[in-house]
Design a protein around this motif. Structure first.
Motif, PDB file in Angstrom:
ATOM      1  N   ARG A 238       0.950  -1.142   0.032  1.00 26.83           N
ATOM      2  CA  ARG A 238       0.024  -0.131   0.005  1.00 26.83           C
ATOM      3  C   ARG A 238       0.945   1.180   0.083  1.00 26.83           C
ATOM      4  NH1 ARG A 238      -3.005  -2.789   4.096  1.00 26.83           N
ATOM      5  NH2 ARG A 238      -2.041  -1.519   5.563  1.00 26.83           N
ATOM      6  N   ASN A 239       0.377   2.253  -0.640  1.00 28.57           N
ATOM      7  CA  ASN A 239       1.434   3.384  -0.878  1.00 28.57           C
ATOM      8  C   ASN A 239       1.109   4.308   0.266  1.00 28.57           C
ATOM      9  OD1 ASN A 239       3.234   4.837  -2.509  1.00 28.57           O
ATOM     10  ND2 ASN A 239       1.849   6.068  -3.609  1.00 28.57           N
ATOM     11  N   THR A 240       1.601   3.966   1.353  1.00 25.05           N
ATOM     12  CA  THR A 240       1.769   4.915   2.607  1.00 25.05           C
ATOM     13  C   THR A 240       2.962   4.484   3.182  1.00 25.05           C
ATOM     14  OG1 THR A 240       0.511   3.214   4.080  1.00 25.05           O
ATOM     15  CG2 THR A 240      -0.996   4.916   2.795  1.00 25.05           C
ATOM     16  N   PRO A 241       3.754   5.498   3.986  1.00 28.41           N
ATOM     17  CA  PRO A 241       4.979   5.234   4.545  1.00 28.41           C
ATOM     18  C   PRO A 241       5.071   4.127   5.597  1.00 28.41           C
ATOM     19  CG  PRO A 241       4.815   7.411   4.496  1.00 28.41           C
ATOM     20  CD  PRO A 241       3.487   6.787   3.904  1.00 28.41           C
ATOM     21  N   ALA A 242       3.695   3.997   6.281  1.00 29.33           N
ATOM     22  CA  ALA A 242       3.497   3.093   7.386  1.00 29.33           C
ATOM     23  C   ALA A 242       3.431   1.737   6.816  1.00 29.33           C
ATOM     24  CB  ALA A 242       2.378   3.568   8.210  1.00 29.33           C
ATOM     25  N   ALA A 243       2.819   1.632   5.829  1.00 27.18           N
ATOM     26  CA  ALA A 243       2.618   0.293   5.036  1.00 27.18           C
ATOM     27  C   ALA A 243       4.092  -0.156   4.741  1.00 27.18           C
ATOM     28  CB  ALA A 243       1.478   0.032   4.154  1.00 27.18           C
ATOM     29  N   VAL A 244       4.854   0.726   4.144  1.00 23.28           N
ATOM     30  CA  VAL A 244       6.030   0.224   3.389  1.00 23.28           C
ATOM     31  C   VAL A 244       6.976  -0.041   4.575  1.00 23.28           C
ATOM     32  CG1 VAL A 244       8.142   0.977   2.443  1.00 23.28           C
ATOM     33  CG2 VAL A 244       5.974   1.538   1.383  1.00 23.28           C
ATOM     34  N   ASN A 245       6.927   0.682   5.588  1.00 26.26           N
ATOM     35  CA  ASN A 245       8.036   0.312   6.688  1.00 26.26           C
ATOM     36  C   ASN A 245       7.635  -0.984   7.478  1.00 26.26           C
ATOM     37  OD1 ASN A 245       9.626   2.613   6.104  1.00 26.26           O
ATOM     38  ND2 ASN A 245       8.279   3.747   7.442  1.00 26.26           N
ATOM     39  N   THR A 246       6.381  -1.277   7.569  1.00 30.24           N
ATOM     40  CA  THR A 246       5.779  -2.600   8.175  1.00 30.24           C
ATOM     41  C   THR A 246       6.317  -3.685   7.439  1.00 30.24           C
ATOM     42  OG1 THR A 246       4.044  -1.319   9.199  1.00 30.24           O
ATOM     43  CG2 THR A 246       3.743  -3.744   9.192  1.00 30.24           C
ATOM     44  N   VAL A 247       6.195  -3.617   6.247  1.00 31.30           N
ATOM     45  CA  VAL A 247       6.356  -4.690   5.295  1.00 31.30           C
ATOM     46  C   VAL A 247       8.022  -4.940   5.215  1.00 31.30           C
ATOM     47  CG1 VAL A 247       6.155  -5.784   2.866  1.00 31.30           C
ATOM     48  CG2 VAL A 247       4.238  -4.654   4.027  1.00 31.30           C
ATOM     49  N   ASP A 248       8.781  -3.986   5.161  1.00 26.30           N
ATOM     50  CA  ASP A 248      10.063  -3.863   4.985  1.00 26.30           C
ATOM     51  C   ASP A 248      10.713  -4.673   6.291  1.00 26.30           C
ATOM     52  OD1 ASP A 248      12.744  -3.323   4.258  1.00 26.30           O
ATOM     53  OD2 ASP A 248      12.664  -1.478   5.024  1.00 26.30           O
ATOM     54  N   GLY A 249       9.947  -4.490   7.400  1.00 28.76           N
ATOM     55  CA  GLY A 249      10.526  -4.915   8.663  1.00 28.76           C
ATOM     56  C   GLY A 249      10.681  -6.540   8.766  1.00 28.76           C
ATOM     57  N   VAL A 250       9.650  -7.046   7.904  1.00 30.38           N
ATOM     58  CA  VAL A 250       9.244  -8.392   8.158  1.00 30.38           C
ATOM     59  C   VAL A 250       9.614  -9.129   6.750  1.00 30.38           C
ATOM     60  CG1 VAL A 250       7.874  -8.302  10.117  1.00 30.38           C
ATOM     61  CG2 VAL A 250       6.900  -8.205   7.565  1.00 30.38           C
ATOM     62  N   LEU A 251      10.077  -8.548   5.899  1.00 30.65           N
ATOM     63  CA  LEU A 251      10.189  -9.218   4.461  1.00 30.65           C
ATOM     64  C   LEU A 251      11.174 -10.173   4.538  1.00 30.65           C
ATOM     65  CD1 LEU A 251       8.610  -8.952   1.702  1.00 30.65           C
ATOM     66  CD2 LEU A 251      10.151  -6.998   0.775  1.00 30.65           C
ATOM     67  N   GLY A 252      12.360  -9.983   4.948  1.00 34.84           N
ATOM     68  CA  GLY A 252      13.373 -10.986   4.775  1.00 34.84           C
ATOM     69  C   GLY A 252      12.986 -12.200   5.563  1.00 34.84           C
ATOM     70  N   ALA A 253      12.509 -12.036   6.705  1.00 39.17           N
ATOM     71  CA  ALA A 253      11.995 -13.340   7.462  1.00 39.17           C
ATOM     72  C   ALA A 253      10.767 -14.168   6.846  1.00 39.17           C
ATOM     73  CB  ALA A 253      11.814 -12.895   8.920  1.00 39.17           C
ATOM     74  N   GLN A 254      10.016 -13.295   6.196  1.00 36.27           N
ATOM     75  CA  GLN A 254       9.007 -14.152   5.417  1.00 36.27           C
ATOM     76  C   GLN A 254       9.455 -14.632   4.273  1.00 36.27           C
ATOM     77  OE1 GLN A 254       6.030 -14.114   6.858  1.00 36.27           O
ATOM     78  NE2 GLN A 254       4.467 -14.484   5.121  1.00 36.27           N
ATOM     79  N   ALA A 255      10.319 -14.204   3.575  1.00 38.39           N
ATOM     80  CA  ALA A 255      10.968 -14.695   2.389  1.00 38.39           C
ATOM     81  C   ALA A 255      11.556 -15.869   2.685  1.00 38.39           C
ATOM     82  CB  ALA A 255      11.710 -13.699   1.503  1.00 38.39           C
ATOM     83  N   ASP A 256      12.471 -15.931   3.822  1.00 34.30           N
ATOM     84  CA  ASP A 256      13.520 -17.019   4.012  1.00 34.30           C
ATOM     85  C   ASP A 256      13.227 -17.191   5.480  1.00 34.30           C
ATOM     86  OD1 ASP A 256      15.038 -19.199   4.186  1.00 34.30           O
ATOM     87  OD2 ASP A 256      16.687 -18.159   2.823  1.00 34.30           O
ATOM     88  N   PRO A 257      12.233 -18.136   6.004  1.00 33.38           N
ATOM     89  CA  PRO A 257      12.200 -18.153   7.411  1.00 33.38           C
ATOM     90  C   PRO A 257      13.251 -18.622   8.112  1.00 33.38           C
ATOM     91  CG  PRO A 257       9.899 -18.593   6.397  1.00 33.38           C
ATOM     92  CD  PRO A 257      10.925 -18.482   5.344  1.00 33.38           C
ATOM     93  N   GLU A 258      13.891 -19.847   7.312  1.00 35.66           N
ATOM     94  CA  GLU A 258      15.010 -20.534   8.004  1.00 35.66           C
ATOM     95  C   GLU A 258      16.406 -19.902   8.132  1.00 35.66           C
ATOM     96  OE1 GLU A 258      15.396 -24.146   5.885  1.00 35.66           O
ATOM     97  OE2 GLU A 258      13.536 -25.241   6.229  1.00 35.66           O
ATOM     98  N   ASP A 259      16.509 -18.965   7.240  1.00 35.93           N
ATOM     99  CA  ASP A 259      17.753 -17.962   7.380  1.00 35.93           C
ATOM    100  C   ASP A 259      17.554 -16.571   6.593  1.00 35.93           C
ATOM    101  OD1 ASP A 259      20.340 -17.149   7.516  1.00 35.93           O
ATOM    102  OD2 ASP A 259      21.251 -18.620   6.439  1.00 35.93           O
ATOM    103  N   PRO A 260      16.926 -15.776   7.443  1.00 33.97           N
ATOM    104  CA  PRO A 260      16.653 -14.438   6.821  1.00 33.97           C
ATOM    105  C   PRO A 260      17.812 -13.814   6.494  1.00 33.97           C
ATOM    106  CG  PRO A 260      15.373 -14.836   8.939  1.00 33.97           C
ATOM    107  CD  PRO A 260      16.225 -15.914   8.687  1.00 33.97           C
ATOM    108  N   SER A 261      18.924 -13.993   6.862  1.00 34.23           N
ATOM    109  CA  SER A 261      20.248 -13.201   6.407  1.00 34.23           C
ATOM    110  C   SER A 261      20.556 -13.491   5.011  1.00 34.23           C
ATOM    111  CB  SER A 261      21.335 -13.803   7.351  1.00 34.23           C
ATOM    112  OG  SER A 261      21.640 -15.109   7.151  1.00 34.23           O
ATOM    113  N   GLN A 262      20.102 -14.591   4.389  1.00 32.95           N
ATOM    114  CA  GLN A 262      20.300 -14.760   3.034  1.00 32.95           C
ATOM    115  C   GLN A 262      19.333 -14.222   1.975  1.00 32.95           C
ATOM    116  OE1 GLN A 262      20.554 -19.180   2.137  1.00 32.95           O
ATOM    117  NE2 GLN A 262      22.231 -19.268   3.483  1.00 32.95           N
TER     118      GLN A 262
END
Length: 408
Positions: A238-262
């Protein structure tokens, strides 16, 4: 009525009105037109360089920011990082689907690099001439999410995604020598022919797409042995700073739960905004060159004013004999130097503004000439005139009438 007689007061010198001072200052310049023009030219070049550098930097920044705003600041990308062994990590096959379940995410598309395949114009081109092109499997809604569009032909659909059909990124088409799409057009990729369905416009927010040859995921699996792992995932929120920041904070862990650092998460618009802010740093060199030109021009103005004082000693002596004060002589020559510098500064501002307008129009940028550019140019010209003309003006004012008239 009686008057008291006493010592009479010395008559005070008449004051020069601004109009008279301007006329006096312009006489010396009008009688030495070529010399004055050459001195003013140096100032004009230096001021034009300063105005043009500042104007082009601000216009480029405005154009890039406008393009970013048009494409949207709500795009996030997830790319596969490096594994512990230093090789490319693999994002899970289910990563796009898992990301799509996040609150605030509105669209998810992805590409997967086909490392074993290279693209060429024909099979007769040596395999070492890759032209830095990559072959990637693509989901069907990629252009809209990545912020690009089709320039020629059409994009992949459910039918062509299963066949040996490719779409070229803007840079890939240029490197392959393709500028339009016609029926039956083919390129050689992964050891077989692929028909070209379309060409994309440049992807400002996703430049890696520009140098890619995109094929459908089913075709990549069937013909090129694609393993299905995504390498670049494009996420719209959603095109709001709050939505972007919220998704940004959890995106890595959601994409690769086993190893978010990758999973490397980035916001392309932020990187481009930082690039726009840093664009002015490249103009520092040209500003320095402009300052050097102005320094040389200041020496030229000082030189012409010193020569002018020597050549016009008779004029100075005659004016002093007719009642001109030292201050009037001093302000006359100082005004000449300032007028000469301001004339060069005005011409430089005009030239710099025109250069900025022409180049920005060619590039399609908004024409922005910041006030500090033209005001600063005129202020620098004024300062140069005052500093360069001060010493010659003082020297002219110190001449006594007898010394000045000695050469008559």
């Amino acid at each position: 009525m009686t008057t008291t007689t006493g010592q009479s007061a010395a008559p005070s010198g008449s004051r020069l009105r601004p109009g008279d001072l301007a006329g006096l200052a312009s006489v010396g310049l009008r009688t030495r037109k070529l010399r004055a023009a050459l001195s003013a030219l140096g100032i004009a070049i230096g001021v034009a360089a300063i105005v043009a550098v500042l104007g082009l930097a601000r216009s480029s920044q405005a154009g890039l920011l406008a393009e970013i705003s048009q494409l949207g600041t709500n795009l996030l990308t997830v790319t596969n990082g490096q594994s512990l062994t230093g090789g490319p990590a693999e994002l899970p096959l289910a990563a796009p689907g898992m990301i799509g379940q996040l609150p605030g995410v509105t669209a998810v598309q992805y590409t997967g690099a086909v490392a074993s395949a290279s693209a060429y114009r024909s099979p007769y081109i040596p395999s070492v001439n890759t032209n830095a092109l990559t072959v990637a499997a693509s989901s069907l809604g990629l252009p809209a999410v990545a912020g690009t569009s089709v320039a020629e032909g059409s994009y992949l659909n459910t039918a062509t995604a299963t066949e040996p059909v490719a779409v070229l990124g803007a840079a890939a088409a240029q490197r392959l020598g393709v500028d339009r799409v016609w029926p039956g057009m083919r390129i050689w990729a992964g050891g077989m022919w692929f028909y070209v369905a379309g060409i994309l416009n440049p992807a400002v927010l996703a430049p890696q797409i520009d140098s890619s040859v995109l094929i459908g995921v089913p075709a990549a699996r069937h013909y090129l042995g694609f393993d299905g792992h995504p390498s670049d995932i494009y996420v719209r929120t959603r095109n709001t700073p709050a939505a972007v920041n919220t998704v940004d904070g959890v995106l890595g862990a959601q994409a690769d739960p086993e190893d978010p650092s990758q999973a490397s998460v980035s916001q392309p618009s932020s990187a481009l905004t930082a690039q726009a802010d840093a664009a002015g740093a490249f103009g520092a060199l040209f500003l320095g060159l402009g300052a050097i030109v102005l320094l040389v021009a200041a020496v030229g103005v000082a030189n012409i004013m010193v020569i002018s004082v020597l050549e016009r000693r008779q004029e100075i002596g005659l004016r002093r004999a007719l009642g001109a004060t030292r201050g009037q002589i001093r302000i006359q020559f100082l005004s000449e130097a300032i007028m000469l510098a301001l004339a060069g500064g005005a011409v430089g501002v005009i030239l710099g503004a025109l250069s900025t307008a022409v180049y920005a129009h060619i590039k399609g940028w908004a024409i922005v000439i910041p006030p500090e550019a033209w005001a600063g140019g005129l202020a620098v010209a004024l300062l140069i005139g005052a500093l360069a003309g001060l010493l010659p003006a003082i020297r002219a004012a110190r001449l006594s009438p007898t010394q000045a008239l000695w050469t008559l």
